[in-house]
Write a protein that holds these residues in place. Structure first.
Motif, PDB file in Angstrom:
ATOM      1  N   GLN A  53       0.799  -1.218   0.000  1.00  0.00           N
ATOM      2  CA  GLN A  53       0.000   0.000   0.000  1.00  0.00           C
ATOM      3  C   GLN A  53       0.838   1.278   0.000  1.00  0.00           C
ATOM      4  OE1 GLN A  53      -3.363  -0.379  -0.327  1.00  0.00           O
ATOM      5  NE2 GLN A  53      -2.931  -2.580  -0.308  1.00  0.00           N
ATOM      6  N   PHE A  54       2.105   1.170  -0.363  1.00  0.00           N
ATOM      7  CA  PHE A  54       2.964   2.348  -0.373  1.00  0.00           C
ATOM      8  C   PHE A  54       2.787   3.128  -1.675  1.00  0.00           C
ATOM      9  CE2 PHE A  54       6.904   4.424  -1.668  1.00  0.00           C
ATOM     10  CZ  PHE A  54       7.195   5.195  -0.555  1.00  0.00           C
TER      11      PHE A  54
ATOM     12  N   GLY B 178      -6.695   2.393  -8.727  1.00  0.00           N
ATOM     13  CA  GLY B 178      -6.908   1.411  -7.668  1.00  0.00           C
ATOM     14  C   GLY B 178      -5.704   0.573  -7.314  1.00  0.00           C
ATOM     15  N   LEU B 179      -4.566   0.864  -7.947  1.00  0.00           N
ATOM     16  CA  LEU B 179      -3.344   0.104  -7.684  1.00  0.00           C
ATOM     17  C   LEU B 179      -2.258   1.025  -7.123  1.00  0.00           C
ATOM     18  CD1 LEU B 179      -3.179  -1.986 -10.983  1.00  0.00           C
ATOM     19  CD2 LEU B 179      -4.071  -2.726  -8.777  1.00  0.00           C
TER      20      LEU B 179
END
Length: 868
Positions: free
Chosen positions: A740-741, A747-748
């Motif tokens: 999630q960095f 959405g990616l």
């Protein structure tokens, strides 16, 4: 003070007794944890606090001063717990234990009025400086090696401060010869005793920790004058784990594997036997070797898990490499496997391991460019079986016993021909390229090594850690080596011997930790018996042959570390370091000890088994300084005085020959600098710089002999050695972005689960001897320098988690900017391939443009991996 002296005398007495009762030296594979536990509110020490490493049997209780010591811990990362009634339990994660070093961990426990189940967990940071390091030491974790753009541990070692490479890529520690290094796996020697090279292969996934000692070292380490490479391997895991990785072959085209690569190919050249015109044609090693898996690339990985009924654990790793060279011809096919079974018995532990490797390789030789099938190949096989037993005597004492067997076989062949079937090579009209015949070497180098080692460790109170040990090695050497390096098929060298030498050693060592001073003091005794004969007078072949006598020599070692403050540590070390010459040199050409054989030789290189150990006296001063929460700098200056180095002298009386003797010498001074940024904010970095001046009379034992044989001047004074590199820079940076960095796109998170590693290396040029067409100009040997070499290598890897599995795709690029790195230059110009003369078309340009004279070009590879 009197009590302290009495305690010291008792400690020394106990250590000596341990030394003589030990029945089997063992280089370090264990670390130590120590510290103090106090009440957070009052600062008073707490006695009886239980300290233990989670998931293991290692633990201790604090004494009346709140102090604890836990010894005999395998290197790795642990979570340590402090548990005491009336206080909150405290856990500290990410505690790293390093071989031979003391990790300090202090606890401040919070009292609680009621019985509480609350646990306080703290994530520790890896120490940037170590208070008990008394000499230059680099420790690289196995996970770091996997993330770096390197093929094997040798490339990691080459990037460390104090270590350089020569034109052939061999490692040199602080200006020493390439054979002055000892290789250890789990504390056991893994060298080919014939030439002191690393005995086999080991893949990166087998390595838990890599230790590089590039300066002085303690008495437990022997048979090395310049450095120690100590590999600690992985154990099995409690749960099943696995990872498999595939790396493609080189995807971009090599600039050298094609016709007219650098200049127009030499034409016309004709095969003298068939009279067919010879053209360059690209060869494929897959066609010559015909492997089971007939595709290029590299498959590597590991499997690990528990044994049935929880009786222990197992670990297996391996590598399967099929690789064509980037040069006009050549290949490298490697198969290696490593396996270990670990069986705990209460507090004791038995480990059984197997290391196997099989290599087939063909090097590139420019003269055979148009007849590559006529050049030979190396077939190298090694098998090592080892057992290690760790027996705990008490909470303050343990013993380590090791037994190992290493069998190594190196062969050189041209196809399936016997040397009696060889055809002497014929050169073209310009005497440049082979047009008929084959290479003239045929060899069998076979060795068997039986090794018994052991160690007794005693933690005596809070201040003394005693070690004592003994080692015994027996060798079985069987060598047959046929070589013809001249222009006459009737003049060849036939080196043949069968010998069974033995070596042994013992040592005693005390690590003294009093307040802010850490002292490593020890002494080592080495014994060698080569069981042979040599000339009683090496300059008189008519003197009688005299049996060799066993050698017994003593070498003292001393190291001191003084922590000036929590952020500054000074260190000093001094030692005598002895190493017996490798057996190939002392037994080479034993037949020439017979006067009749010597008389038949026009020139001869004669064995001398009566040579003695080589000696280095080394001093080192250093400082380690924290520059902030995450940055530290370490600097060392050193001086080495090397005497009794193996060399040769030339004798010309009734006979003409060169003979081995201890007549070489060298002086080396230099400094190392390392700057490290610890992992934080997703990145870590390390900068290493080495400055070195290496001067001596010969760069290798046979240099004097070959100078005479080839009509060159003798080496009669000190000069810069062939492998002397004045400056060497290395910079490694790694970025690791978590899940999630980074920014979100459709959405990616494209930067999430991404690792990026860069390894940049810049080295000043090697020395060479210039020449001039003006005969009035004379140049000193190695008085000029080749251009600098420089490379930037990268590895970019994207991880893709899927449930219990983790996949990845990656790319590796070697020499990203495709820099041309000269390794050999033309002596008239100092430039690669350009000798400053004007040539007509097709006259010698192809022969002079040898791609072996430069380093690898840009190499691009991609790969995938899967782990669980």
């Amino acid at each position: 003070m009197a009590d302290s002296m009495k305690s010291f005398r008792i400690s020394v007495l106990i250590s000596i007794l341990l030394l003589f009762f030990t029945i089997l030296s063992f280089a370090g594979t264990r670390g130590k944890l120590a510290g103090t536990v106090t009440d957070r509110s009052t600062g008073q020490p707490l006695a009886g606090v239980n300290i233990y490493l989670d998931g293991s049997s290692f633990g201790a209780a604090t004494n009346e001063n709140g102090q604890y010591i836990i010894i005999n811990i395998p290197p790795g990362v642990y979570t340590v717990t402090a548990d005491y009634v009336g206080y909150n339990k405290q856990k500290v994660a990410n505690i790293k234990i390093i071989t031979d070093l003391t990790t300090r961990l202090n606890f401040k426990l919070q009292p609680t009025a009621l019985q509480s189940e609350e646990t306080i967990t703290v994530i520790a940071q890896r120490p940037l400086i170590r208070n008990d390091v008394t000499s230059k030491l680099s420790v690289i974790d196995g996970s770091e090696i996997i993330s770096m753009p390197v093929a094997n541990f040798n490339e990691v070692v080459a990037s460390q401060a104090g270590i350089t490479t020569d034109a052939q890529g061999n490692l040199h520690f602080r200006g020493g010869r390439t054979s002055e290094v000892t290789f250890l796996i789990d504390g056991q020697p893994v060298e080919n005793p014939i030439n002191n090279s690393f005995g086999g292969l080991i893949d990166n996934y087998a390595i838990r920790e890599l230790q590089v000692l590039s300066g002085t070292f303690n008495a437990e380490y022997g048979q090395a004058m310049s450095g120690i490479i100590n590999i600690v391997t992985n154990d099995g895991s409690e749960d099943f784990k696995a990872k498999v990785e595939y790396t493609s072959p080189q995807l971009n085209e090599s600039p050298y594997r094609k016709p007219n690569a650098l200049v127009r190919d030499a034409n016309p050249i004709y095969d003298s036997q068939t009279e067919a015109r010879l053209f360059y044609h690209e060869t494929d090693g897959l066609d010559e070797v015909d492997p089971v898996f007939p595709y290029e690339g590299n498959i590597t990985g590991f499997f690990s898990g528990p044994l049935p009924a929880g009786i222990g654990s197992w670990f297996f790793s391996g590598e399967y490499l099929n690789q064509n060279s980037w040069l006009p011809f050549g290949y490298n096919f490697n198969r290696s496997a490593f396996g270990k079974i670990t069986l705990p018995f209460s507090a004791n532990r038995l480990s059984l391991s197997l290391q196997y490797s099989d290599q087939e390789s063909k090097p590139y030789v420019h003269r055979y460019k148009y007849l590559p099938e006529n050049y030979g190949r190396w077939l190298i096989n090694s098998t090592r079986l080892a057992a290690q037993y760790n027996h705990v005597l008490s909470s303050h004492s343990y013993m380590l016993f090791n037994v190992s067997y290493l069998e190594h076989l190196s062969r050189f062949r041209v196809g399936d021909l016997h040397f009696t079937e060889y055809v002497f090579p014929e050169l073209d009209d310009r005497q440049e390229f082979i047009i008929a015949g084959n290479s003239q070497s045929w060899s069998n180098f076979k060795s068997k090594t039986w090794n018994l080692k052991g160690e007794w460790v005693l933690q005596y109170g809070q201040h003394h850690e005693f070690k004592s040990g003994l080692e015994f090695s027996r060798y079985d050497l069987d060598v047959f080596d046929y070589t013809n390096e001249g222009n006459n098929p009737e003049e060849f060298f036939l080196n043949q011997y069968k010998k069974k030498p033995v070596t042994a050693s013992l040592y005693v060592q005390d690590k003294i930790e009093y307040g802010s001073i850490i002292l490593n003091a020890g002494v080592r005794v080495d014994y060698a018996d080569v069981k042979s004969q040599g000339f009683a007078d090496i300059e008189n072949p008519l003197s009688s042959l005299k049996d060799t006598e066993p050698e017994l020599k003593v070498s003292p070692r001393l190291g001191l570390a003084y922590p000036v403050s929590a952020n500054t540590v000074l260190h000093f070390s001094y030692g005598h370091f002895l190493q017996f010459p490798n057996f190939q040199n002392i037994y080479q050409n034993l037949q020439f000890l017979q006067v009749d054989e010597l008389a038949r030789a026009r020139l001869a290189l004669v064995a001398n088994p009566r040579v003695q150990s080589q000696k280095t006296i080394s001093y080192e001063f250093g400082i380690s300084q924290k520059l902030g929460d995450d940055i530290a700098i370490k600097a060392s200056a050193y001086s080495k005085d090397i005497t009794d180095l193996l060399g040769t002298i030339y004798v010309e009386t009734l006979y003409r020959y060169a003979i081995f003797t201890n007549n070489d010498f060298a002086r080396i001074q230099g400094a190392d600098l390392s700057l490290e940024k610890r992992m934080g904010n997703y990145w870590t970095a390390r900068f290493d710089y080495s400055y070195s001046v290496a001067r001596g009379n010969e760069a290798s034992p046979t240099e004097e002999a070959y100078n005479i044989f080839q009509g060159r001047e003798r080496s009669i004074k000190e000069f810069y050695l062939d492998f002397d590199r004045r400056h060497d820079f290395s910079f490694n940076i790694m970025l690791a972005f978590p899940r999630q960095f980074g920014p979100e796109v459709a959405g990616l998170h494209p930067l999430a689960d991404l690792n990026f590693s860069v390894l940049a290396q810049f080295s000043s040029g090697l020395p060479y001897t210039p020449v001039s067409d003006d005969r009035t100009k004379l140049f000193e040997k190695n008085s000029a320098r080749m251009p600098w070499t420089k490379t930037v290598d990268i590895r970019l890897e994207k991880f893709i988690p899927m449930g219990d599995y983790r996949f990845s795709v990656f790319t590796e690029i070697t020499n990203l900017f495709d820099w041309l790195n000269p390794l050999v230059v033309q002596p008239r110009t100092g430039k690669v391939w350009d000798d400053g003369k004007s040539y007509l078309f097709g006259s010698g340009e192809d022969a002079r443009h040898n791609p072996n004279d430069v380093g690898p070009p840009r190499l691009v590879r991609v790969g995938i991996s899967a782990a669980m």
